[in-house]
Design an enzyme around this catalytic site. Structure first.
Site, short mmCIF file in Angstrom:
data_model
loop_
_atom_site.label_atom_id
_atom_site.label_comp_id
_atom_site.label_asym_id
_atom_site.label_seq_id
_atom_site.Cartn_x
_atom_site.Cartn_y
_atom_site.Cartn_z
N HIS A 85 -7.26 -4.79 24.94
CA HIS A 85 -6.68 -5.46 26.12
C HIS A 85 -5.16 -5.58 26.03
O HIS A 85 -4.50 -5.90 27.02
CB HIS A 85 -7.28 -6.85 26.30
CG HIS A 85 -8.73 -6.86 26.63
ND1 HIS A 85 -9.26 -6.13 27.67
CD2 HIS A 85 -9.79 -7.50 26.04
CE1 HIS A 85 -10.58 -6.32 27.71
NE2 HIS A 85 -10.92 -7.14 26.72
N HIS A 103 -16.08 -4.75 27.87
CA HIS A 103 -14.95 -5.02 28.77
C HIS A 103 -14.09 -3.77 28.92
O HIS A 103 -13.98 -2.97 27.98
CB HIS A 103 -14.10 -6.18 28.21
CG HIS A 103 -14.89 -7.42 27.95
ND1 HIS A 103 -15.36 -7.75 26.69
CD2 HIS A 103 -15.33 -8.38 28.79
CE1 HIS A 103 -16.05 -8.89 26.77
NE2 HIS A 103 -16.05 -9.29 28.04
ZN LIG Z 1 -15.07 -6.88 24.81
#
Ligand SMILES: [Zn+2]
Length: 205
Positions: free
Chosen positions: A18, A57
């Protein structure tokens, strides 16, 4: 001489996918796989790197790092819509990088069979065309059915099957080179079982 698999696993914390170049995000400080991809290119002269992100994610930071760069192919399966909100199928790269980002957003509830189908149908043909010099796995184990942060239904056996699929693709197109970096995974028992299976498949000759 004993035949050995040409791969490695990095049990890194915190995870990295991320993190964008200018800021930390989602538990991530530095984007480990993005740095590794550039290191492969600069230190070892590898031209094309494929990153396979199976964390539940979307790897927004990795996508961001290489969005206009055809020398790094980014593939991601993820629950969608879900944190961090990016990763639609229409996000395909831009400029020279157009077509080198491949997002496969999945609705909640997908399990071993659906994931393996995506890897066999979509990832295999994409990397057959791309012919990477090495594959890096953003190995998040939070798509496990027992993980508290998302709603997918992968099992440790499913992760083994995905590992085997990536290894096969690497053997065909990337001289077997696989670097796997730990990303998410928030149920410790599920994480331990999944990582163990992942390592056992990576170690197979
Ligand atoms: Zn994740």
């Amino acid at each position: 001489m004993e035949k050995r698999a040409d791969n490695a696993f990095c049990a890194v914390r915190p995870p990295g996918h991320h993190a964008e170049s200018g800021h930390a995000m989602g538990f991530c400080l530095f984007n480990n796989v993005a740095i590794a991809a550039r290191y492969f290119q600069k230190r070892y002269g590898l031209e094309r790197i494929a990153i396979v992100d199976w964390d539940v994610h979307h790897g927004n930071g990795t996508q961001h790092a290489f969005y206009d760069d055809p020398t790094v192919f980014f593939f991601s399966t993820h629950q969608y819509p879900w944190y961090p909100g990016t990763g639609g199928a229409d996000e395909r790269g831009e400029g020279k990088g157009e077509g080198y980002t491949l997002n496969v957003p999945l609705s909640a509830g997908m399990g071993d069979k659906e994931y393996l189908d995506v890897f066999n149908r979509i990832l295999r043909s994409a990397l057959k065309a791309y012919r990477p010099d090495a594959i890096i796995i953003s190995a998040g184990f939070d798509a496990h059915r027992d993980d508290p942060l998302a709603g997918m239904n992968l099992t440790a056996e499913g992760y083994k099957a995905l590992t085997r699929a990536v290894k096969e693709i690497a053997a065909e197109h990337a001289q077997g080179r696989v670097l796997s970096c730990l990303e998410g995974g928030y149920n410790l028992a599920a994480l331990a079982a999944s990582v163990e299976g992942h390592l056992r498949v990576l170690q197979e000759a």
